[in-house]
Design an enzyme around this catalytic site. Structure first.
Site, PDB file in Angstrom:
ATOM      1  N   LYS A  66       0.842  -1.215   0.000  1.00 40.68           N
ATOM      2  CA  LYS A  66       0.000   0.000   0.000  1.00 40.68           C
ATOM      3  C   LYS A  66       0.865   1.247   0.000  1.00 40.68           C
ATOM      4  O   LYS A  66       0.638   2.177  -0.762  1.00 40.68           O
ATOM      5  CB  LYS A  66      -0.901   0.045   1.252  1.00 40.68           C
ATOM      6  N   ARG A 143      -9.711   1.182   8.652  1.00 39.81           N
ATOM      7  CA  ARG A 143      -9.348  -0.218   8.879  1.00 39.81           C
ATOM      8  C   ARG A 143     -10.414  -0.960   9.675  1.00 39.81           C
ATOM      9  O   ARG A 143     -10.245  -2.140   9.974  1.00 39.81           O
ATOM     10  CB  ARG A 143      -8.059  -0.221   9.700  1.00 39.81           C
ATOM     11  N   ARG A 177      11.174  -6.494   4.828  1.00 40.54           N
ATOM     12  CA  ARG A 177      11.122  -5.033   4.782  1.00 40.54           C
ATOM     13  C   ARG A 177      12.268  -4.409   5.596  1.00 40.54           C
ATOM     14  O   ARG A 177      12.540  -4.829   6.710  1.00 40.54           O
ATOM     15  CB  ARG A 177       9.786  -4.624   5.404  1.00 40.54           C
ATOM     16  N   ARG A 221      11.154  -2.687  11.227  1.00 32.69           N
ATOM     17  CA  ARG A 221      10.085  -2.253  12.121  1.00 32.69           C
ATOM     18  C   ARG A 221       9.938  -3.279  13.226  1.00 32.69           C
ATOM     19  O   ARG A 221      10.046  -4.478  12.980  1.00 32.69           O
ATOM     20  CB  ARG A 221       8.774  -2.172  11.333  1.00 32.69           C
ATOM     21  N   ARG A 232      -1.099  -9.653  12.701  1.00 27.74           N
ATOM     22  CA  ARG A 232      -1.635  -8.523  11.922  1.00 27.74           C
ATOM     23  C   ARG A 232      -2.480  -9.022  10.758  1.00 27.74           C
ATOM     24  O   ARG A 232      -3.506  -8.438  10.427  1.00 27.74           O
ATOM     25  CB  ARG A 232      -0.488  -7.635  11.428  1.00 27.74           C
TER      26      ARG A 232
END
Ligand SMILES: Nc1ncnc2c1ncn2[C@@H]1O[C@H](COP(=O)(O)OP(=O)(O)O)[C@@H](O)[C@H]1O
Length: 286
Positions: A66, A143, A177, A221, A232
């Site tokens: 996203k 969300r 990531r 992160r 998640r």
């Protein structure tokens, strides 16, 4: 003259939306009461400008990309990319009163309360107003159905892009990531190669490696661990998946399945949105 009039209208609009969002929290519209949802369309403050920039939303599971595509479109269209995940991380890295509470929630893979998120978003819109911003691409908001109802109650979203990617790739993408602690650049060290089977197409996504000056400064992160990413994804399916249906019913949802990495997906996404990127055109012509 025309330009400055337009700018004034845009500033007014942004201010309106900010006040509308804030008032949806503070006006006694008790967010927990079902009456509020039933009457969200008749909230007293509602932004209906004639002349404004795009108001888009990006939906999709953690790791789908996203942020990558919302940020590219934001550069192309000249509208701000507002990622509520970034707003949450800014707040939890600050010394503000919410920092430790947010850290705990985020590191467990849970959602922050609707009230806190809407407060952070309202503040971000107010800061944008001061800079004369108009329009937005929201990433990571709404969300929950409640957030979607509140947003729908205060403004008209033009388009909701629902990004999709094969399930197997999502976890690997989150775990790969990396962020440069100095320049904030986003990279991904995962090399994803899914073999096609049983009629399902295969997919290859090359890693997005950092330039040499970022390579030694990469961080992850704290919520990109295997356990937290799985949670998640579970929370997305439970709380955010219904938001897709919410917009589908309103005829605003554009489903887009990413065919691969950025080089394959970006031109196809532009095509689906009926947009042209001068850089893509140039490289195709070369
Ligand atoms: N709209 C939202 N509502 C509730 N919590 C949010 C929202 N946006 C972000 N968050 C919090 O911030 C975290 C990070 O968000 P984000 O960067 O968008 O991650 P993801 O990669 O899971 O899409 C989420 O797991 C959640 O705790």
């Amino acid at each position: 003259m025309a330009v400055s009039l337009r700018a004034i209208r845009n500033i007014r609009f942004s201010s309106f939306l900010y006040r509308a969002l804030s008032s949806s929290l503070s006006s006694g519209a008790d967010l927990k009461s079902s009456a509020f949802f039933g009457h969200s369309k008749s909230l007293p403050l509602r932004a209906e400008p004639k002349d404004r920039n795009v108001q888009w939303v990006f939906l999709g599971c953690p790791g789908v990309g996203k942020g990558t595509y919302a940020s590219r479109l934001s550069n192309l269209l000249g509208v701000p990319h507002i990622a509520t995940g970034d707003l949450v991380r800014e707040e939890l890295n600050s010394s503000g009163p919410l920092a430790s509470q947010l850290e705990e929630v985020v590191n467990q893979g849970q959602l922050v309360s609707d009230e806190i998120i809407i407060n952070l978003l309202s503040k971000r819109l107010e800061a944008g107003e001061a800079k004369g911003e108009s329009g937005f691409i929201l990433d990571g908001f709404p969300r929950t159905i409640r957030q979607a109802e509140i947003l729908e109650g205060v403004t008209d979203i033009d388009l909701v892009v629902n990004l999709k990617l094969q399930e197997e790739a999502l976890l690997a993408k989150c775990l790969g990531r990396r962020i440069c602690s100095e320049c904030g650049g986003n990279y991904n060290v995962a090399s994803i190669d899914i073999k096609g089977e049983n009629g399902k197409p295969g997919m290859y996504m090359a890693p997005l490696l950092p330039p040499p000056h970022c390579a030694s400064k990469l961080i992850q992160r704290s919520d990109d661990t295997e356990e937290v990413v799985k949670e998640r994804l579970r929370v997305y399916n439970e709380m955010s998946r219904p938001v897709e249906e919410f917009y589908r019913q309103r005829g605003k949802l554009l489903e887009f399945t990413l065919p691969g990495g950025i080089p394959e997906s970006w031109p196809k996404l532009l095509q689906a949105l009926n947009l042209e990127d001068p850089e893509v055109k140039q490289s195709a012509a070369a």
